[in-house]
Design an enzyme around this catalytic site. Structure first.
Site, mmCIF file in Angstrom:
data_model
loop_
_atom_site.group_PDB
_atom_site.id
_atom_site.type_symbol
_atom_site.label_atom_id
_atom_site.label_comp_id
_atom_site.label_asym_id
_atom_site.label_seq_id
_atom_site.Cartn_x
_atom_site.Cartn_y
_atom_site.Cartn_z
ATOM 1 N N LYS A 163 2.885 -8.509 13.518
ATOM 2 C CA LYS A 163 3.080 -9.004 11.987
ATOM 3 C C LYS A 163 4.166 -8.125 11.503
ATOM 4 C CE LYS A 163 0.535 -7.327 8.244
ATOM 5 N NZ LYS A 163 1.823 -6.558 7.193
ATOM 6 N N ASN A 164 4.429 -6.856 11.328
ATOM 7 C CA ASN A 164 5.967 -6.157 10.610
ATOM 8 C C ASN A 164 7.079 -6.266 10.888
ATOM 9 O OD1 ASN A 164 3.587 -5.577 8.778
ATOM 10 N ND2 ASN A 164 3.499 -3.081 9.501
ATOM 11 N N ARG A 222 4.912 -8.484 -0.339
ATOM 12 C CA ARG A 222 6.089 -7.437 -0.408
ATOM 13 C C ARG A 222 7.506 -7.725 0.544
ATOM 14 N NH1 ARG A 222 7.204 -2.345 -2.160
ATOM 15 N NH2 ARG A 222 8.119 -0.725 -0.891
ATOM 16 N N CYS A 255 0.085 -5.531 -0.742
ATOM 17 C CA CYS A 255 -1.772 -5.512 -1.215
ATOM 18 C C CYS A 255 -1.991 -4.293 -2.726
ATOM 19 C CB CYS A 255 -1.658 -4.561 0.047
ATOM 20 S SG CYS A 255 -2.744 -4.814 1.565
ATOM 21 N N ARG A 310 4.022 -0.323 -5.365
ATOM 22 C CA ARG A 310 5.026 0.343 -4.229
ATOM 23 C C ARG A 310 6.938 -0.097 -4.532
ATOM 24 N NH1 ARG A 310 1.871 -2.987 0.704
ATOM 25 N NH2 ARG A 310 3.378 -1.420 1.905
ATOM 26 N N VAL A 320 10.607 0.512 -5.007
ATOM 27 C CA VAL A 320 11.872 -0.209 -3.837
ATOM 28 C C VAL A 320 13.146 0.517 -4.476
ATOM 29 C CG1 VAL A 320 10.590 -2.474 -2.980
ATOM 30 C CG2 VAL A 320 11.900 -2.206 -5.255
ATOM 31 N N LEU A 354 14.211 2.875 -3.097
ATOM 32 C CA LEU A 354 15.100 3.510 -1.789
ATOM 33 C C LEU A 354 15.895 2.700 -1.431
ATOM 34 C CD1 LEU A 354 12.569 6.170 -0.005
ATOM 35 C CD2 LEU A 354 14.289 6.499 -1.437
ATOM 36 N N ASP A 356 -2.199 2.643 8.155
ATOM 37 C CA ASP A 356 -2.017 0.981 8.890
ATOM 38 C C ASP A 356 -3.704 1.278 9.608
ATOM 39 O OD1 ASP A 356 -0.553 0.528 7.567
ATOM 40 O OD2 ASP A 356 0.009 -1.193 8.661
ATOM 41 N N ARG A 410 -4.280 -12.478 6.324
ATOM 42 C CA ARG A 410 -3.075 -11.827 6.022
ATOM 43 C C ARG A 410 -1.959 -11.496 7.048
ATOM 44 N NH1 ARG A 410 -1.848 -7.771 2.451
ATOM 45 N NH2 ARG A 410 -0.304 -7.775 3.400
HETATM 46 C C1 UD1 Z 1 5.205 -0.300 5.294
HETATM 47 C C2 UD1 Z 1 4.810 -1.802 6.398
HETATM 48 C C3 UD1 Z 1 3.556 -1.183 5.902
HETATM 49 C C4 UD1 Z 1 3.194 0.265 5.902
HETATM 50 C C5 UD1 Z 1 4.203 1.234 5.647
HETATM 51 C C6 UD1 Z 1 3.582 2.302 6.274
HETATM 52 C C7 UD1 Z 1 5.852 -3.496 6.830
HETATM 53 C C8 UD1 Z 1 6.064 -4.564 6.011
HETATM 54 N N1 UD1 Z 1 4.980 -3.086 6.293
HETATM 55 O O1 UD1 Z 1 5.184 -1.284 4.910
HETATM 56 O O2 UD1 Z 1 2.150 -2.301 6.835
HETATM 57 O O3 UD1 Z 1 1.779 0.565 5.421
HETATM 58 O O4 UD1 Z 1 5.099 0.405 6.085
HETATM 59 O O5 UD1 Z 1 3.940 2.280 7.465
HETATM 60 O O6 UD1 Z 1 6.280 -3.095 7.292
HETATM 61 N N2 UD1 Z 1 8.142 4.717 -0.773
HETATM 62 C C9 UD1 Z 1 9.346 5.095 -1.926
HETATM 63 N N3 UD1 Z 1 10.579 4.808 -2.851
HETATM 64 C C10 UD1 Z 1 10.606 3.566 -2.096
HETATM 65 C C11 UD1 Z 1 9.907 3.190 -0.865
HETATM 66 C C12 UD1 Z 1 9.252 3.849 0.160
HETATM 67 O O7 UD1 Z 1 8.798 5.946 -2.786
HETATM 68 O O8 UD1 Z 1 11.870 3.068 -2.531
HETATM 69 C C13 UD1 Z 1 7.293 5.669 -0.765
HETATM 70 C C14 UD1 Z 1 6.260 4.382 -0.441
HETATM 71 O O9 UD1 Z 1 5.655 5.131 -1.287
HETATM 72 C C15 UD1 Z 1 4.951 5.134 0.472
HETATM 73 C C16 UD1 Z 1 6.091 5.587 0.993
HETATM 74 O O10 UD1 Z 1 7.403 5.344 1.109
HETATM 75 O O11 UD1 Z 1 4.244 6.554 -0.173
HETATM 76 C C17 UD1 Z 1 6.114 4.619 2.356
HETATM 77 O O12 UD1 Z 1 6.557 3.190 2.339
HETATM 78 P P1 UD1 Z 1 7.083 2.268 3.100
HETATM 79 O O13 UD1 Z 1 7.033 2.843 4.417
HETATM 80 O O14 UD1 Z 1 8.441 2.061 2.027
HETATM 81 O O15 UD1 Z 1 6.109 1.320 3.124
HETATM 82 P P2 UD1 Z 1 6.721 -0.222 3.653
HETATM 83 O O16 UD1 Z 1 7.993 -0.375 3.497
HETATM 84 O O17 UD1 Z 1 6.375 -0.535 2.214
#
Ligand code: UD1
Length: 455
Positions: A53-54, A123, A147, A152, A154, A156, A339, A431
């Site tokens: 999926k991802n 997301r 979710c 969550r 963004v 970064l 996950d 989903r």
């Molecule tokens: C992706 C996966 C999700 C998985 C997650 C972690 C997809 C669509 N989803 O989510 O299934 O659970 O990776 O393996 O690929 N963070 C920040 N700042 C940011 C971005 C992230 O602090 O700008 C933190 C988040 O709060 C979290 C950590 O980084 O604690 C990991 O998040 P991230 O790897 O970004 O997850 P997603 O890409 O949203």
């Protein structure tokens, strides 16, 4: 392989915090679908794992990078994929969906905005900001949903795009980004405070069409990041190091069309391995990449199962009579995946002794604890930690799925529990799992999809 981790992702100090709230309409919609599971039956046979999926979601966003035909195969049939397809269509993309194949042509995009109702459901749709900005020079995209596992952010993604020469403003929930002075984004050296999967993917896509070289340090090493990089390279991008913590992208002027086959879903595979373990059943999984499951397999070995690599795409799980407790701490890849945390918690409720589970990635990802407790599980949780005291059995009960992986954990618990379990709110499960109930039924599970009557 170098691999740096902050102490805990969920307690970091941030200068820009763009947190994503759970959209109101996602909870308001009535969902009466449920799974009725009669537990205590063993499973047997083979199951074929679907595409990831991802990976599929982000590669769909990646097709926005070029104006030619792209053909993506092994795309799982999921609600999230349908949502992403709707978002791409709203942006002007021509998209044909035939079974597990997608034919996408993004020659005619520009001027359109993805609607909030669609983006708020998913997301991953926000990750389209990278390719859209890189290809069009400007983009407007609503902040995403997803979710209910926590805020969550963004920031970064945003900081990385700014480092590449974009101005980014957030007004009324819409992110507006534009290349300062027009033209192309500029290659930059970007250090990610934590190895975010989404930020790595967004910035890697943006950098493929930027002017010059981009280096992403402390990049996410997840297999889905590598799959996206390989897809982009098949379209003519120049990317090295994906799958390590340093990715180097040399920008090119344009990408051409191409074909890509999505990698197998390591989380679906992990879920079926736990299904074998929790029902004490020997199962064979086809279409897997064992190397993507190293942490999960190591933990299955710790509890007492055997997992045998039959070939480079086949795994077999051999259960044990009794299981031992083990501790789990979620980490970025190659650590234990967040996950898979909920599914393992379901298994550990039936292991001998106390297991400590620490969720390091998301702050609200222990919602399944309360539901597992309804089934008789002995779990104490505080903050991001849970102590699971193993019990001899679980009892079937009506339970409510709260997020995608929590849903899977409740289904697994239901397969092992004595009596009937009804898992409600299947929109979460749908989903991210392609025909989970159907695949389990083929393995011998007593599981039926029903509609709950309105109360
Ligand atoms: C992706 C996966 C999700 C998985 C997650 C972690 C997809 C669509 N989803 O989510 O299934 O659970 O990776 O393996 O690929 N963070 C920040 N700042 C940011 C971005 C992230 O602090 O700008 C933190 C988040 O709060 C979290 C950590 O980084 O604690 C990991 O998040 P991230 O790897 O970004 O997850 P997603 O890409 O949203």
């Amino acid at each position: 392989m170098a691999h740096s981790l902050p102490h805990s992702f969920i307690q970091e100090d941030r200068t820009i915090t763009v947190a994503v709230q759970r959209p109101a309409q996602a909870v308001a919609k009535e969902d009466r679908s449920a799974l009725e599971i009669f537990g205590g039956h063993s499973l047997q046979g083979q199951v074929t794992i679907s595409g990831a999926k991802n990976s599929a979601l982000v590669i769909m966003a990646g097709t926005l990078l070029c104006a030619d035909d792209c053909r993506i195969t092994n795309v799982p049939k999921l609600a999230d994929i349908n949502n992403m397809a709707e978002i791409l269509k709203a942006l002007g993309v021509s998209l044909k969906h035939d079974g597990n194949t997608l034919e996408i042509n993004a020659s005619d995009i520009g001027g359109s905005e993805a609607p909030y109702e669609l983006v708020s459901r998913l997301r991953a749709s926000f990750f389209a900001i990278g390719p859209l900005l890189s290809r069009l020079g400007e983009v407007k995209i609503p902040l995403p949903g997803g979710c209910a596992i926590g805020a969550r952010p963004v920031e970064l993604h945003v900081k990385g795009l700014q480092a590449m020469g974009a101005s980014v403003q957030i007004e009324h929930g819409i992110v507006k980004a534009a290349v300062i002075g027009g033209g192309r984004l500029k290659g930059a050296k970007i250090y990610l405070d934590c190895p975010s999967v989404g930020a790595t993917e967004t910035l890697m896509m943006a950098a493929t069409l930027a002017d010059g070289e981009t280096i992403i340090e402390n990049a996410a090493q997840e297999p889905e990041v590598e799959d996206l990089a390989n897809f982009c390279c098949a379209l003519g991008a120049k990317i090295e190091g994906a799958g390590t913590n340093t990715i180097v992208i040399s920008g090119v002027e344009k990408l051409h069309g191409g074909e890509w086959d999505i990698i197998p879903d390591r989380i679906e595979a992990g879920t079926f391995l736990v299904a074998g373990a929790i029902t004490r059943s020997e199962l064979t999984l086809n279409s897997v990449v064992p190397d993507h499951l190293t942490a999960v397999i190591a933990k299955l070995h710790s509890v007492g199962c055997k997992v045998i690599t039959e070939s480079d795409s086949i795994l077999r799980i051999i259960p044990a009579e009794t299981y031992k407790a083990t501790d789990i701490k979620t980490m970025p890849f190659p650590g234990f995946p967040t996950d898979m945390q909920a599914q393992f918690m379901a298994l550990l409720t039936l292991a001998e002794g106390n297991s400590v589970i620490t969720e390091m990635m998301f702050e609200n990802r222990l919602q399944h604890v309360a539901e597992l407790q309804r089934m008789g599980a002995n779990i104490k949780s505080k903050g991001n930690m849970a102590i699971v005291g193993g019990m001899p059995f679980l009892s079937g009960a009506p339970v409510m799925a709260t997020d995608l992986r929590a849903s899977a954990a409740l289904v697994l618990a239901g397969l092992a529990a004595q009596g009937k379990t009804t898992v409600q709110q299947l929109r979460h499960l749908d989903r991210g799992y392609e025909q989970l109930d159907e695949k389990l039924r083929r393995l011998g599970a007593k599981i039926e999809r029903i509609e709950m009557s309105a109360s």
